[in-house]
Design a protein around this motif. Structure first.
Motif, PDB file in Angstrom:
ATOM      1  N   GLY A 336       0.792  -1.235   0.000  1.00  0.00           N
ATOM      2  CA  GLY A 336       0.000   0.000   0.000  1.00  0.00           C
ATOM      3  C   GLY A 336       0.814   1.270   0.000  1.00  0.00           C
ATOM      4  O   GLY A 336       0.263   2.363   0.119  1.00  0.00           O
ATOM      5  N   ALA A 337       2.136   1.158  -0.149  1.00  0.00           N
ATOM      6  CA  ALA A 337       2.965   2.373  -0.142  1.00  0.00           C
ATOM      7  C   ALA A 337       2.889   3.080  -1.487  1.00  0.00           C
ATOM      8  O   ALA A 337       2.725   2.446  -2.529  1.00  0.00           O
ATOM      9  N   ARG A 338       2.988   4.386  -1.434  1.00  0.00           N
ATOM     10  CA  ARG A 338       3.067   5.205  -2.642  1.00  0.00           C
ATOM     11  C   ARG A 338       4.410   5.927  -2.633  1.00  0.00           C
ATOM     12  O   ARG A 338       4.933   6.256  -1.567  1.00  0.00           O
ATOM     13  N   SER A 339       4.908   6.201  -3.823  1.00  0.00           N
ATOM     14  CA  SER A 339       6.214   6.850  -3.886  1.00  0.00           C
ATOM     15  C   SER A 339       6.103   8.326  -3.543  1.00  0.00           C
ATOM     16  O   SER A 339       5.118   8.988  -3.890  1.00  0.00           O
ATOM     17  N   ALA A 340       7.102   8.811  -2.853  1.00  0.00           N
ATOM     18  CA  ALA A 340       7.178  10.229  -2.478  1.00  0.00           C
ATOM     19  C   ALA A 340       8.599  10.694  -2.779  1.00  0.00           C
ATOM     20  O   ALA A 340       9.532  10.308  -2.063  1.00  0.00           O
ATOM     21  N   PRO A 341       8.765  11.467  -3.841  1.00  0.00           N
ATOM     22  CA  PRO A 341      10.123  11.889  -4.196  1.00  0.00           C
ATOM     23  C   PRO A 341      10.764  12.727  -3.095  1.00  0.00           C
ATOM     24  O   PRO A 341      10.082  13.470  -2.391  1.00  0.00           O
ATOM     25  N   LEU A 342      12.069  12.580  -2.972  1.00  0.00           N
ATOM     26  CA  LEU A 342      12.848  13.408  -2.054  1.00  0.00           C
ATOM     27  C   LEU A 342      13.689  14.363  -2.911  1.00  0.00           C
ATOM     28  O   LEU A 342      14.413  13.922  -3.809  1.00  0.00           O
ATOM     29  N   LEU A 343      13.547  15.632  -2.631  1.00  0.00           N
ATOM     30  CA  LEU A 343      14.163  16.651  -3.490  1.00  0.00           C
ATOM     31  C   LEU A 343      15.368  17.300  -2.823  1.00  0.00           C
ATOM     32  O   LEU A 343      15.359  17.563  -1.614  1.00  0.00           O
ATOM     33  N   LEU A 344      16.356  17.559  -3.655  1.00  0.00           N
ATOM     34  CA  LEU A 344      17.486  18.385  -3.232  1.00  0.00           C
ATOM     35  C   LEU A 344      17.338  19.716  -3.959  1.00  0.00           C
ATOM     36  O   LEU A 344      17.116  19.741  -5.173  1.00  0.00           O
ATOM     37  N   GLY A 345      17.416  20.804  -3.242  1.00  0.00           N
ATOM     38  CA  GLY A 345      17.316  22.134  -3.862  1.00  0.00           C
ATOM     39  C   GLY A 345      18.497  22.980  -3.453  1.00  0.00           C
ATOM     40  O   GLY A 345      18.748  23.150  -2.258  1.00  0.00           O
ATOM     41  N   LEU A 346      19.246  23.476  -4.431  1.00  0.00           N
ATOM     42  CA  LEU A 346      20.460  24.237  -4.126  1.00  0.00           C
ATOM     43  C   LEU A 346      20.484  25.559  -4.892  1.00  0.00           C
ATOM     44  O   LEU A 346      19.950  25.665  -6.001  1.00  0.00           O
ATOM     45  N   ARG A 347      21.182  26.502  -4.301  1.00  0.00           N
ATOM     46  CA  ARG A 347      21.290  27.816  -4.922  1.00  0.00           C
ATOM     47  C   ARG A 347      22.578  28.461  -4.420  1.00  0.00           C
ATOM     48  O   ARG A 347      22.953  28.280  -3.254  1.00  0.00           O
ATOM     49  N   SER A 348      23.218  29.218  -5.297  1.00  0.00           N
ATOM     50  CA  SER A 348      24.462  29.873  -4.880  1.00  0.00           C
ATOM     51  C   SER A 348      24.307  31.379  -4.766  1.00  0.00           C
ATOM     52  O   SER A 348      25.113  32.033  -4.121  1.00  0.00           O
ATOM     53  N   GLY A 349      23.296  31.922  -5.428  1.00  0.00           N
ATOM     54  CA  GLY A 349      23.161  33.379  -5.458  1.00  0.00           C
ATOM     55  C   GLY A 349      23.934  34.005  -6.606  1.00  0.00           C
ATOM     56  O   GLY A 349      23.832  35.202  -6.841  1.00  0.00           O
ATOM     57  N   ARG A 350      24.708  33.185  -7.309  1.00  0.00           N
ATOM     58  CA  ARG A 350      25.423  33.680  -8.497  1.00  0.00           C
ATOM     59  C   ARG A 350      24.777  33.073  -9.733  1.00  0.00           C
ATOM     60  O   ARG A 350      24.660  31.858  -9.847  1.00  0.00           O
ATOM     61  N   ARG A 351      24.365  33.938 -10.661  1.00  0.00           N
ATOM     62  CA  ARG A 351      23.602  33.474 -11.814  1.00  0.00           C
ATOM     63  C   ARG A 351      24.371  32.432 -12.638  1.00  0.00           C
ATOM     64  O   ARG A 351      23.805  31.411 -13.051  1.00  0.00           O
ATOM     65  N   ASP A 352      25.660  32.674 -12.875  1.00  0.00           N
ATOM     66  CA  ASP A 352      26.428  31.745 -13.707  1.00  0.00           C
ATOM     67  C   ASP A 352      26.619  30.395 -13.002  1.00  0.00           C
ATOM     68  O   ASP A 352      26.556  29.337 -13.628  1.00  0.00           O
ATOM     69  N   LEU A 353      26.813  30.443 -11.695  1.00  0.00           N
ATOM     70  CA  LEU A 353      27.001  29.213 -10.923  1.00  0.00           C
ATOM     71  C   LEU A 353      25.675  28.450 -10.783  1.00  0.00           C
ATOM     72  O   LEU A 353      25.629  27.217 -10.868  1.00  0.00           O
ATOM     73  N   ASP A 354      24.603  29.203 -10.583  1.00  0.00           N
ATOM     74  CA  ASP A 354      23.283  28.561 -10.478  1.00  0.00           C
ATOM     75  C   ASP A 354      22.939  27.805 -11.765  1.00  0.00           C
ATOM     76  O   ASP A 354      22.292  26.756 -11.723  1.00  0.00           O
ATOM     77  N   ALA A 355      23.355  28.348 -12.907  1.00  0.00           N
ATOM     78  CA  ALA A 355      23.087  27.666 -14.183  1.00  0.00           C
ATOM     79  C   ALA A 355      23.753  26.288 -14.183  1.00  0.00           C
ATOM     80  O   ALA A 355      23.167  25.301 -14.651  1.00  0.00           O
TER      81      ALA A 355
END
Lengths: 382, 413
Positions: A336-355
């Motif tokens: 009866g289990a359903r999948s629940a994705p686990l997310l990683l979210g990262l940000r640097s504050g620098r546009r070129d690095l975030d890309a």
């Protein structure tokens, strides 16, 4: 690096919330911390006890840097976070292949760890805006602490993760967790709601294990035995033990003992053969780790009997959600289990690095899907 | 003043617009035909799926030629994220990468709308066929099943029940590659196409078309009307919702073609395309709004004021040529007429030759076989003009192929 004690991180006036940076969970009364975690529907991985253990003996090298949101003197939100210098799971994710030019130097401020099954901020009902104040605090703290990027580990899809996407966070589904939502009053209801062929199949698998002399009970395992079984399973899966060092497991099992809801399987001689290590916190039960003796039994011999016992025990105790942890989705779904994705979210504050972080996250997610579809293998289980 | 330089990822019509604006063009594409290469300043062929290779190729080119680029754009759905990536890496103007990704991935878009607290369709995701058959538990029937990262109607199906869901999920995952499937509640209501431009966070609605949708399961767009005939209250509700949705996904310095349904519960987004609409829609939008959306995309990317002209007409009727059954097409080619610059003559396009086999609009491989557009300033005149064009085109559908075509049996196929 040690933080020099707590301080007000920002006079962040957003909706009147103030955000404080705490160098240890000990700076907050456990009752006050857990009241927020429970009211927000958090699991054991947001509990004061878990973070006390994590601060004491986390895998790798981390320094606590928790974000706390206040409205006046009232604690309205918590966001456990760590300045992460070294994390075996993160190191593995980086080792899978970084974009050229993504030069990783220095620590990451992460809320809070890939080792747990949930992360990110928790706020009291009616204080959703506190999450945004905490996010602003996380950004400021990252700058102050010299982190090259900051973000959230193992958050669940929902309004907050959607809001992060809008803020420009690079995100990836890095793992799938399997969760049973308990809508049954009795264990009889649970089995009756299942298709008859499946019910027969699962009961048959359980009976075969029990007939072979296996004894499955809901009881706390002896820590040393549990750690041995966990490490034997890691070894069988080809995962290094530094993911879950013995010292870390010892401290976790000790600190979280009041919440323990583990399932233990012993053979006919009474020797522990397998364990599901888990805890109940509020309405939520989480089976964090599995351990299995490396000899004799076939890999899933005790598995069905233990899953059945786990679900039945949780239903009897009126648990609302049963988190069965990562991996083995095909089997967990049958219960009866359903999948629940686990997310990683990262940000640097620098546009070129975030890309580049976006590019890396896209690749990480593709690899996760490939593993789920059997097209690649992962060398880090649990 | 130095000429501005724009990096354009794929595209053809946009190249003409850029040339017309006196902008130097670096064209990035997989393969660039010689005639196209001759028409741009710096053509670069590279693998557009390898974003870092594209960045490296552009950096080398800029260094070698001593060129400084001002912006990156793409008007092709599949390459909009790459344009955002290059803009971010090169530190020049362009659609924010996260906005491009939020529009490109339908599941991300739904999550972003939830995160912004905007009214949204119920949705759920599955990573494989086994999970897909359980999606209705969260969404209910009828539901619409989509692949999360594909444009167009070919990967969109209505599922009325569990059998249909299982069948469509099997079809979408048949290739054996990982495919994320998105189930959305079926949104019952009139659909509208909203064209807009956003510059420095301020969105201007340029036009709203009433959209005609073909039958399930594909929901092909089969026509548009302008004006959209919405009451002022509903028009305001719809356009404010679109403005908020565009802000939520992070769209800026770009045009958008958004599809929205006005349900009984209010407006609900179908999708946001962060580029000018395709086909004739950009042309008809210019006729009634005075803004060329392709040119606007360039100007918005460069942060320049929009070029505006007076609208040429206050109404149009746009109908796609579709069929309710399969057959062999017949029509009079003499009636065909392409768009005329600055003109309001009817447009008649047919994408198939007389005698070709055409499929029904609800066939999975069927679709649109042409379009008829008439312009005017009076509703009655528009109707008469449309009837006149249709009469001259003499469309017919035969059950048997024309005699000049050998039958399949004769070919031994």
């Amino acid at each position: 690096m040690l933080l020099t004690g707590s301080r007000m991180l920002s006079e962040h006036g957003q909706d009147g919330y103030l955000v404080r940076l705490a160098g240890s969970v000990d700076e907050v009364d456990p009752g006050e911390w857990d009241a927020v975690a429970l009211a927000a529907g958090g699991s054991i991985f947001h509990s004061h006890a878990w973070h006390a253990a994590f601060e004491e003996a986390a895998p790798g090298s981390v320094t606590a840097a928790h974000l706390l949101a206040y409205q006046g003197r009232k604690l309205t939100g918590i966001c456990p976070a760590y300045l992460t210098h070294d994390c075996p799971r993160l190191a593995y994710a980086f080792s899978l292949g970084l974009p050229r030019d993504l030069d990783i130097r220095g620590p990451i401020l992460l809320a809070h760890s890939l080792a747990s099954l949930s992360g990110g901020p928790l706020v009291l009902p009616g204080h959703q805006a506190a999450s945004r104040a905490i996010d602003a605090g996380l950004r400021l703290a990252a700058g102050d602490l010299g982190a090259w990027c900051y973000g959230y580990a193992n958050i669940r899809p929902g309004p907050f993760s959607g809001w992060l996407l809008a803020q420009g966070y690079a995100t990836a589904e890095v793992a799938i967790d399997y969760v049973v939502t308990n809508s049954w009053t009795t264990t009889a209801d649970y089995w009756a709601a299942m298709r008859s062929r499946r019910r027969q199949s699962l009961r048959g698998a359980r009976q075969r294990s029990l007939a072979g002399g296996l004894q499955v009970t809901a009881e706390p395992p002896e820590p040393a035995a549990a750690i041995t079984l966990i490490h034997q399973l890691l070894e069988a899966k080809g995962s290094p033990a530094d993911l879950l060092p013995a010292r870390f497991l010892e401290v976790v099992l000790r600190n979280l003992a009041p919440y323990e809801r583990s399932i233990l399987a012993r053979d006919a001689e009474g020797t522990p053969r397998a364990v599901f290590t888990g805890w109940r916190f509020g309405d939520h039960q989480a089976m964090w780790l599995a351990g299995l003796a490396g000899d004799r039994s076939s890999p899933f011999e005790p598995y069905h009997a233990m899953l059945a016992e786990l679900v039945e025990t949780a239903i009897r105790e009126g648990v609302r959600t049963i988190d069965l942890g990562r991996a083995n989705g095909d089997i967990k779904r049958r219960y009866g289990a359903r999948s629940a994705p686990l997310l990683l979210g990262l940000r640097s504050g620098r546009r070129d690095l975030d890309a580049l972080l976006h590019l890396w996250c896209a690749d990480l997610q593709r690899r996760n899907y490939a593993v789920l579809n059997g097209l690649e293998t992962a060398s880090r289980c649990c | 003043m130095n000429a501005r330089t724009v990096i354009c990822v794929a595209g053809r019509r946009v190249l003409e617009v850029l040339a017309g604006l006196g902008i130097r063009v670096i064209l990035l594409d997989e393969e660039i035909p010689w005639d196209v290469a001759c028409g741009v300043d710096l053509p670069v062929e590279c693998d557009l799926t390898d974003w870092q290779a594209c960045e490296q190729a552009v950096r080398k080119l800029l260094a070698r030629t001593g060129t400084a680029a001002d912006a990156v754009i793409s008007v092709r759905d599949s390459h909009v994220p790459l344009a955002g990536f290059l803009a971010a890496r090169l530190g020049i103007a362009g659609l924010p990468l996260h906005a491009a990704l939020n529009c490109h991935d339908k599941a991300r878009m739904r999550r972003v709308l939830d995160g912004a607290g905007l009214p949204n369709a119920k949705f759920a995701l599955a990573l494989d066929q086994k999970e897909a058959v359980l999606l209705a538990d969260a969404v209910g029937y009828p539901l619409v099943l989509k692949r999360t990262r594909s444009a167009g109607g070919s990967a969109v199906r209505l599922c009325a029940d569990a059998a249909a869901l299982a069948s469509v999920a099997a079809e979408f995952t048949a290739a054996g590659e990982p495919a994320e499937l998105l189930a959305e509640e079926y949104l019952d209501g009139q659909e509208y196409a909203v064209q807009s431009v956003t510059i420095s966070g301020q969105t201007e609605i340029l036009s709203v078309f009433r959209t005609h949708i073909g039958p399930a399961p594909r929901f092909a767009e089969v026509g548009y009307d302008f004006p959209c005939d919405l009451r002022p209250r509903h028009y305001g509700e719809l356009t404010r919702y679109v403005e908020r949705a565009l802000a939520a996904v992070g769209l800026d310095n770009a045009v958008a073609h958004s599809q929205v349904r006005l349900t009984r519960a209010g407006p609900r987004l179908i999708e946001i395309n962060p580029r000018p609409p395709g086909g004739l829609l950009a042309h008809v939008s210019e006729v009634v709004s005075g803004v060329d959306l392709v040119r606007a995309a360039v100007e918005a990317a460069l942060g320049e004021p929009l070029t505006r002209t007076a609208p040429l007409a206050s109404r149009f009727r746009y109908r796609c040529i579709v069929f309710d059954r399969q057959g062999y097409l017949g029509y009079d080619p003499a009636a065909l007429a392409g768009p005329q610059p600055g003109g309001l003559t009817p447009i008649v396009e047919v994408d198939a030759e007389p005698g070709d086999l055409v499929l029904a609009v609800d066939h999975p491989d069927g679709g649109v076989y042409g379009r008829i557009v008439v312009f005017g300033n009076d509703a009655d005149d528009l109707g008469a003009s449309f009837a006149d064009v249709l009469g001259k085109l003499k469309i017919s559908l035969a059950g048997q192929p024309p005699a000049r075509y050998p039958s399949l049996t004769t070919c031994g196929a």
